[in-house]
Motif scaffolding. Structure first.
Motif, PDB file in Angstrom:
ATOM      1  N   LYS A   1     -36.294   7.764  -2.312  1.00  0.00           N
ATOM      2  CA  LYS A   1     -35.699   7.596  -3.639  1.00  0.00           C
ATOM      3  C   LYS A   1     -36.772   7.598  -4.710  1.00  0.00           C
ATOM      4  CE  LYS A   1     -34.998   3.625  -5.401  1.00  0.00           C
ATOM      5  NZ  LYS A   1     -34.563   2.226  -5.714  1.00  0.00           N
ATOM      6  N   ASN A   2     -37.860   6.852  -4.469  1.00  0.00           N
ATOM      7  CA  ASN A   2     -38.949   6.782  -5.443  1.00  0.00           C
ATOM      8  C   ASN A   2     -39.578   8.152  -5.679  1.00  0.00           C
ATOM      9  OD1 ASN A   2     -38.566   4.002  -5.510  1.00  0.00           O
ATOM     10  ND2 ASN A   2     -40.181   3.589  -4.021  1.00  0.00           N
ATOM     11  N   LEU A   3     -39.845   8.866  -4.594  1.00  0.00           N
ATOM     12  CA  LEU A   3     -40.503  10.161  -4.723  1.00  0.00           C
ATOM     13  C   LEU A   3     -39.598  11.193  -5.399  1.00  0.00           C
ATOM     14  CD1 LEU A   3     -42.313  10.366  -1.267  1.00  0.00           C
ATOM     15  CD2 LEU A   3     -43.265   9.684  -3.475  1.00  0.00           C
ATOM     16  N   LYS A   4     -38.296  11.063  -5.186  1.00  0.00           N
ATOM     17  CA  LYS A   4     -37.374  11.997  -5.832  1.00  0.00           C
ATOM     18  C   LYS A   4     -37.360  11.807  -7.342  1.00  0.00           C
ATOM     19  CE  LYS A   4     -32.557  13.502  -6.148  1.00  0.00           C
ATOM     20  NZ  LYS A   4     -33.010  14.814  -6.658  1.00  0.00           N
ATOM     21  N   PHE A   5     -37.277  10.534  -7.794  1.00  0.00           N
ATOM     22  CA  PHE A   5     -37.212  10.351  -9.248  1.00  0.00           C
ATOM     23  C   PHE A   5     -38.552  10.710  -9.901  1.00  0.00           C
ATOM     24  CE2 PHE A   5     -38.964   5.926  -9.226  1.00  0.00           C
ATOM     25  CZ  PHE A   5     -39.688   5.944 -10.413  1.00  0.00           C
ATOM     26  N   ILE A   6     -39.660  10.484  -9.211  1.00  0.00           N
ATOM     27  CA  ILE A   6     -40.972  10.835  -9.768  1.00  0.00           C
ATOM     28  C   ILE A   6     -41.151  12.347  -9.809  1.00  0.00           C
ATOM     29  CG2 ILE A   6     -43.468  10.756  -9.357  1.00  0.00           C
ATOM     30  CD1 ILE A   6     -43.030   7.899  -8.265  1.00  0.00           C
ATOM     31  N   SER A   7     -40.859  13.031  -8.712  1.00  0.00           N
ATOM     32  CA  SER A   7     -41.034  14.493  -8.687  1.00  0.00           C
ATOM     33  C   SER A   7     -40.069  15.174  -9.654  1.00  0.00           C
ATOM     34  CB  SER A   7     -40.858  15.031  -7.265  1.00  0.00           C
ATOM     35  OG  SER A   7     -39.588  14.710  -6.736  1.00  0.00           O
ATOM     36  N   ASP A   8     -38.830  14.700  -9.724  1.00  0.00           N
ATOM     37  CA  ASP A   8     -37.869  15.278 -10.671  1.00  0.00           C
ATOM     38  C   ASP A   8     -38.357  15.113 -12.108  1.00  0.00           C
ATOM     39  OD1 ASP A   8     -36.213  16.009  -8.611  1.00  0.00           O
ATOM     40  OD2 ASP A   8     -34.702  14.454  -8.966  1.00  0.00           O
ATOM     41  N   ALA A   9     -38.899  13.919 -12.416  1.00  0.00           N
ATOM     42  CA  ALA A   9     -39.389  13.648 -13.769  1.00  0.00           C
ATOM     43  C   ALA A   9     -40.549  14.574 -14.128  1.00  0.00           C
ATOM     44  CB  ALA A   9     -39.819  12.187 -13.886  1.00  0.00           C
ATOM     45  N   LEU A  10     -41.470  14.758 -13.207  1.00  0.00           N
ATOM     46  CA  LEU A  10     -42.638  15.595 -13.468  1.00  0.00           C
ATOM     47  C   LEU A  10     -42.273  17.072 -13.532  1.00  0.00           C
ATOM     48  CD1 LEU A  10     -45.109  13.746 -11.090  1.00  0.00           C
ATOM     49  CD2 LEU A  10     -45.121  13.663 -13.591  1.00  0.00           C
ATOM     50  N   ASN A  11     -41.367  17.500 -12.680  1.00  0.00           N
ATOM     51  CA  ASN A  11     -40.934  18.898 -12.701  1.00  0.00           C
ATOM     52  C   ASN A  11     -40.203  19.238 -13.992  1.00  0.00           C
ATOM     53  OD1 ASN A  11     -41.998  19.297 -10.145  1.00  0.00           O
ATOM     54  ND2 ASN A  11     -40.046  18.985  -9.085  1.00  0.00           N
ATOM     55  N   SER A  12     -39.506  18.249 -14.563  1.00  0.00           N
ATOM     56  CA  SER A  12     -38.788  18.465 -15.827  1.00  0.00           C
ATOM     57  C   SER A  12     -39.749  18.485 -17.019  1.00  0.00           C
ATOM     58  CB  SER A  12     -37.745  17.365 -16.032  1.00  0.00           C
ATOM     59  OG  SER A  12     -36.765  17.400 -15.017  1.00  0.00           O
ATOM     60  N   LYS A  13     -40.824  17.712 -16.904  1.00  0.00           N
ATOM     61  CA  LYS A  13     -41.785  17.581 -18.018  1.00  0.00           C
ATOM     62  C   LYS A  13     -42.776  18.730 -18.057  1.00  0.00           C
ATOM     63  CE  LYS A  13     -44.233  15.251 -21.180  1.00  0.00           C
ATOM     64  NZ  LYS A  13     -43.740  14.899 -22.523  1.00  0.00           N
TER      65      LYS A  13
ATOM     66  N   ALA B   1     -44.592  22.482 -16.189  1.00  0.00           N
ATOM     67  CA  ALA B   1     -44.270  23.727 -15.473  1.00  0.00           C
ATOM     68  C   ALA B   1     -44.883  23.675 -14.072  1.00  0.00           C
ATOM     69  CB  ALA B   1     -44.800  24.926 -16.261  1.00  0.00           C
ATOM     70  N   VAL B   2     -44.356  22.777 -13.260  1.00  0.00           N
ATOM     71  CA  VAL B   2     -44.842  22.586 -11.887  1.00  0.00           C
ATOM     72  C   VAL B   2     -43.643  22.464 -10.955  1.00  0.00           C
ATOM     73  CG1 VAL B   2     -46.979  21.445 -12.599  1.00  0.00           C
ATOM     74  CG2 VAL B   2     -44.933  20.066 -12.155  1.00  0.00           C
ATOM     75  N   GLN B   3     -43.911  22.667  -9.674  1.00  0.00           N
ATOM     76  CA  GLN B   3     -42.880  22.470  -8.651  1.00  0.00           C
ATOM     77  C   GLN B   3     -43.445  21.499  -7.615  1.00  0.00           C
ATOM     78  OE1 GLN B   3     -41.556  25.990  -6.616  1.00  0.00           O
ATOM     79  NE2 GLN B   3     -40.111  24.885  -5.311  1.00  0.00           N
ATOM     80  N   ILE B   4     -43.088  20.223  -7.768  1.00  0.00           N
ATOM     81  CA  ILE B   4     -43.543  19.168  -6.864  1.00  0.00           C
ATOM     82  C   ILE B   4     -42.415  18.838  -5.905  1.00  0.00           C
ATOM     83  CG2 ILE B   4     -44.357  16.782  -6.688  1.00  0.00           C
ATOM     84  CD1 ILE B   4     -45.476  17.103  -9.515  1.00  0.00           C
ATOM     85  N   VAL B   5     -42.742  18.792  -4.609  1.00  0.00           N
ATOM     86  CA  VAL B   5     -41.734  18.557  -3.575  1.00  0.00           C
ATOM     87  C   VAL B   5     -42.207  17.444  -2.640  1.00  0.00           C
ATOM     88  CG1 VAL B   5     -40.446  19.595  -1.672  1.00  0.00           C
ATOM     89  CG2 VAL B   5     -41.063  20.991  -3.667  1.00  0.00           C
ATOM     90  N   PRO B   6     -41.421  16.367  -2.466  1.00  0.00           N
ATOM     91  CA  PRO B   6     -41.761  15.359  -1.454  1.00  0.00           C
ATOM     92  C   PRO B   6     -41.639  15.955  -0.055  1.00  0.00           C
ATOM     93  CG  PRO B   6     -40.175  14.503  -3.062  1.00  0.00           C
ATOM     94  CD  PRO B   6     -40.248  15.983  -3.258  1.00  0.00           C
ATOM     95  N   ASN B   7     -42.484  15.468   0.869  1.00  0.00           N
ATOM     96  CA  ASN B   7     -42.401  15.974   2.239  1.00  0.00           C
ATOM     97  C   ASN B   7     -42.017  14.866   3.215  1.00  0.00           C
ATOM     98  OD1 ASN B   7     -44.723  14.457   2.779  1.00  0.00           O
ATOM     99  ND2 ASN B   7     -46.097  16.210   2.678  1.00  0.00           N
ATOM    100  N   SER B   8     -41.974  15.181   4.489  1.00  0.00           N
ATOM    101  CA  SER B   8     -41.509  14.248   5.508  1.00  0.00           C
ATOM    102  C   SER B   8     -42.480  13.089   5.734  1.00  0.00           C
ATOM    103  CB  SER B   8     -41.278  14.980   6.837  1.00  0.00           C
ATOM    104  OG  SER B   8     -42.476  15.591   7.284  1.00  0.00           O
ATOM    105  N   ARG B   9     -43.720  13.216   5.259  1.00  0.00           N
ATOM    106  CA  ARG B   9     -44.706  12.145   5.382  1.00  0.00           C
ATOM    107  C   ARG B   9     -44.669  11.208   4.182  1.00  0.00           C
ATOM    108  NH1 ARG B   9     -48.649  12.055   8.811  1.00  0.00           N
ATOM    109  NH2 ARG B   9     -49.995  11.036   7.291  1.00  0.00           N
TER     110      ARG B   9
END
Length: 289
Positions: A108-120, A122-130
């Motif tokens: 949950k934490n990584l999703k809201f952080i990556s979504d926030a940064l991707n919206s702000k 021009a990057v594509q950040i993706v959480p992984n299984s680790r």
């Protein structure tokens, strides 16, 4: 199950300190004294001067290029959480999320952080299984993650590489002694590739990331507040934080906390080390001999 903290209070704290030991001491103090059930969840953010930070159960002689770090004024610190070794500097943003154990949820934490940064940016950040985060394309690791859980509370903290000198980062994390040490200490898993946000978006910045993450965090709560904290002054004024700070800076914590290990010298000599001391003596182990 990971859920949004509706009806709860969220507090955002921005540290003005650039000292790794002060920020780790303040984080640990909050963890020990802040009652999440009563006072709400906390997001703490900071950036510090160059430092290599090892996990609680690691061996610095395996994880850190100690001669290089000492020669270039890079601090070596051990944190209270587990996990692997990371490099920090002021192009990196440290993010720490304090919740109850029940609300602790890395995805949950990584999703809201990556979504926030991707919206702000021009990057594509993706959480992984680790539970790390990667820049795509290329699966370039830009964030490492760790956690601490005790007495019904938890914090999940992570790094975020925004601007980095990868040569210094990689050299800092490449110990010349790692193959000479036999130990059951937790070893870091090396990422095949490392990246940082400014590689993909030259307009990205630590300040911009702080703002984007703060805005996203506030949306998780019905009530939220933001506060800038002079952590250096807090440490100086609070004996409890000062005590944590002194422990974090001590040789006993940074080096002596290492699990028992065996070092094989170039001359074939084997040295057994426990609590950072050469067994059978009170001599501190050092590779400088």
């Amino acid at each position: 199950m990971c859920t949004i903290s509706r009806g709860r209070i969220g507090t955002i704290l921005k540290s003005t300190s650039t000292c790794i030991f002060e920020n780790l001491a303040f984080e640990e103090h909050i963890f020990r004294t802040h009652n999440v059930e009563r006072s709400g969840e906390v997001l703490l953010m900071w950036s510090n001067r160059p430092a290599v930070v090892i996990g609680r159960h690691q061996n610095p002689w395996i994880e850190v290029n100690i001669p290089f770090a000492k020669g270039t004024n890079i601090e070596i610190a051990r944190r209270h959480s587990g996990g692997g070794t990371v490099y920090h500097d002021q192009g990196n943003l440290n993010i720490s999320l304090l919740t109850t154990h029940a609300q602790h949820c890395r995805p949950k934490n990584l999703k809201f952080i990556s979504d926030a940064l991707n919206s702000k940016f021009a990057v594509q950040i993706v959480p992984n299984s680790r539970d790390d985060m990667e820049l795509q394309p290329g699966s370039r690791k830009c964030s490492g993650t760790a956690a601490r859980i005790a007495k019904g509370q938890a914090y999940h903290h992570l790094t975020l590489l925004i601007d980095a000198d990868l040569k210094i980062l990689k050299k800092s994390l490449k110990s010349p002694f790692r193959d000479q040490i036999e130990s059951n200490a937790t070893r870091s898993v090396r990422a095949p590739a490392v990246g940082f946000l400014r590689e993909d978006d030259g307009n990205s910045s630590v300040q911009g990331a702080e703002m984007a993450i703060s805005e996203a965090y506030r949306k998780l709560f019905e009530q939220s507040q933001f506060e800038t904290i002079d952590v250096g002054a807090k440490v100086a004024a609070n004996p409890e934080i000062s005590k944590i700070l002194e422990e974090l800076k001590s040789w006993k914590w940074i080096y002596g906390k290492s699990p028992k290990f065996k070092f094989s010298g170039e001359n074939g000599q084997e040295i057994e080390v426990k609590d950072g001391l050469i067994m059978g003596t009170d001599q501190r182990f050092s590779t400088d001999f």
